[in-house]
Design an enzyme around this catalytic site. Structure first.
Site, short mmCIF file in Angstrom:
data_model
loop_
_atom_site.label_atom_id
_atom_site.label_comp_id
_atom_site.label_asym_id
_atom_site.label_seq_id
_atom_site.Cartn_x
_atom_site.Cartn_y
_atom_site.Cartn_z
N ASP A 150 51.47 68.98 10.25
CA ASP A 150 51.45 70.50 10.01
C ASP A 150 52.68 71.20 9.57
O ASP A 150 53.56 70.22 9.45
CB ASP A 150 50.31 71.58 11.32
CG ASP A 150 50.57 73.23 11.69
OD1 ASP A 150 50.17 73.66 10.09
OD2 ASP A 150 49.52 73.21 12.52
N TRP A 199 49.18 74.44 4.15
CA TRP A 199 48.44 75.72 3.93
C TRP A 199 48.83 76.26 2.60
O TRP A 199 48.91 77.39 2.36
CB TRP A 199 49.44 76.84 5.45
CG TRP A 199 49.22 76.46 6.14
CD1 TRP A 199 49.21 75.46 7.65
CD2 TRP A 199 50.79 76.74 7.14
NE1 TRP A 199 49.88 75.83 8.21
CE2 TRP A 199 50.85 76.00 8.07
CE3 TRP A 199 51.88 77.60 6.59
CZ2 TRP A 199 51.99 76.31 8.95
CZ3 TRP A 199 53.25 77.78 7.52
CH2 TRP A 199 53.07 77.11 8.73
N GLY A 200 48.10 75.05 1.83
CA GLY A 200 47.95 75.36 0.31
C GLY A 200 49.76 75.28 0.11
O GLY A 200 49.27 76.59 -1.38
N ASP A 220 44.71 79.15 7.63
CA ASP A 220 42.95 79.15 8.23
C ASP A 220 41.68 79.78 8.11
O ASP A 220 41.74 80.87 7.52
CB ASP A 220 43.20 79.28 10.17
CG ASP A 220 45.12 78.34 9.89
OD1 ASP A 220 44.93 77.40 9.35
OD2 ASP A 220 45.14 78.24 11.25
#
Ligand SMILES: *[C@@H]1O[C@H](CO)[C@@H](O)[C@H](O)[C@H]1NC(C)=O
Ligand SMILES: *[C@@H]1O[C@H](CO)[C@@H](O)[C@H](O)[C@H]1NC(C)=O
Length: 389
Positions: A150, A199-200, A220
């Site tokens: 993450d 997250w791109g 998300d």
């Protein structure tokens, strides 16, 4: 509310497309389950992992290819031990992690864990920044197969570092590289699947395949129709970056969400399948409804997702069709398969009947008859066009 419907077809009459694949990790989108949507931190336990593995067997999911049991944030204690190691929370892992991976492997399944590139995970547990090599050594010693990574509490110009940095000091590449290198360094002992979760950011789809096997291309999925539209529509523009060994990850399947009706669930599953997203269930398998179970057990759609060609479907515009609208799901999708073409007809924004002439479909393109099969009803036909029921 208008009903929304996805219809997926496979036209079966074009020549076999070439594919030349090596053996390795992540050659097909990974399939499995992840703990987060089930009960957030409370689901990061041996109990949930083992119960889910049993459900994979009893519900027939394992036989369909669902393989990874992935535990998300909150599985460790809040601090490292005196030797700097991550410590599985003894309340959640009474016999440690290895006992769980051994059991899951004995069932023919795989096990994943979660970490973070910053100094803390999103929920405030120890992150791997500066500990990449030793953390990978620990994962290897436990027999872990999959590592989601993450992007919280990463280097930031804001001080103290916020959970979600809006002014990063550097590209996410800077803090994903040391973990990639640690995983590569352990490759001879254990091949980990490396799932990037930035997250791109930094157009990760343009470099994700040189860092890992799959990468989250958005923030998300919140389990509502707006998330399905936002993520699903943006997959069209980056389809070319998915191929065997590296796939756009559209985030967990939020089937079973009370915010989606059955037609929306069908579209959600079908679109994730044809865009070659990993198919990772984010739901409690003890509470799954029969209608959701029917969708996630659709073998035709799973076979399309797992097809060896590994190229994502994208939108195409038949003559007379309106232009795509940003953020909305376009009705017409197509992509190559080893034995034909998958066509997605998605009534994403308005209910109705959709037709397509096969001569307008990329990869088909002539007026002869094609055999087709609709993947939700099993209906088959032979002709030069098809119309949704
Ligand atoms: C779900 O399907 C099972 C097996 O077909 C059946 O026994 C059960 O009654 C169904 N449950 C519901 C809520 O329809
Ligand atoms: C499909 O239809 C075409 C044209 O009518 C026909 O020539 C062909 O034999 C049919 N194929 C099959 C497998 O039914």
């Amino acid at each position: 509310m208008k009903s929304k419907e996805a219809v997926l077809l496979s036209a079966l009459a074009i020549p076999q497309l070439a594919s030349a694949l090596d053996n390795g990790v992540g050659l097909k989108p990974h399939m499995g389950w992840s703990s987060w949507n089930v009960a957030q931190c409370n689901a990061a336990s041996a109990k949930y992992a083992l119960a889910t593995a049993d459900k994979f067997a009893s519900l027939g999911l394992k036989d369909l290819g669902y393989e990874y049991i992935n535990i998300d944030d909150c599985w460790s204690t809040k601090s490292r031990d005196s030797a700097g190691r991550l410590v599985p929370d003894p309340a959640k892992w009474p016999n440690g992690v290895k006992a769980v991976t051994d059991r899951i492997h004995s069932m023919g399944l795989k096990f994943g864990l979660y970490g973070c590139a910053g100094d803390k995970t999103c929920a405030g547990y120890p992150g791997s920044e500066g500990h990449e090599k030793s953390d990978v050594a620990q994962l290897v010693s436990w027999g872990v197969d999959f590592w989601k990574y993450d992007n919280c509490y990463t280097p930031c110009r804001q001080n103290p570092r916020p959970q979600t940095c809006t002014s990063p000091s550097g590209s996410t590449k800077t803090w994903y590289a040391p973990m990639r290198d640690a995983i590569l360094g352990a490759q001879n002992t254990r091949k980990l699947h490396f799932n990037l979760c930035n997250w791109g950011r930094d157009e990760v789809w343009t470099w994700g395949a040189t860092y890992g096997h799959s990468w989250r291309m958005s923030v998300d999925n919140w389990g509502d129709w707006a998330s399905v539209e936002r993520i699903g529509s943006s997959a069209a523009g980056i389809h070319q970056y998915s191929s065997p060994g590296g796939f756009n990850d559209l985030d967990m399947l939020y089937l079973g969400s009370p915010k989606l009706n059955v037609n929306q669930e069908r579209l959600h599953f079908g679109l994730w399948a044809i865009t070659k997203s990993p198919l990772v269930l984010g739901l409690d398998l003890d509470k799954i409804s029969n209608s959701t179970l029917t969708i996630i057990r659709n073998k035709g759609l799973i076979d399309i997702n797992q097809d060896s060609v590994g190229k994502a479907a994208t939108t195409f515009r038949p003559p007379g069709a309106p232009s795509p609208v940003g953020g909305k799901i376009y009705p017409y999708w197509a992509g190559p398969l080893s034995d034909g073409v998958v066509i997605g007809l998605c009534a994403g924004t308005s209910a109705g009947t959709y037709s397509v002439n096969f001569k307008d479909v990329p990869g088909l393109g002539d007026s002869r008859s094609y055999l087709w099969k609709e993947m939700h009803t099993g209906q088959t036909g032979n002709g030069s066009s098809v119309t949704t029921a």
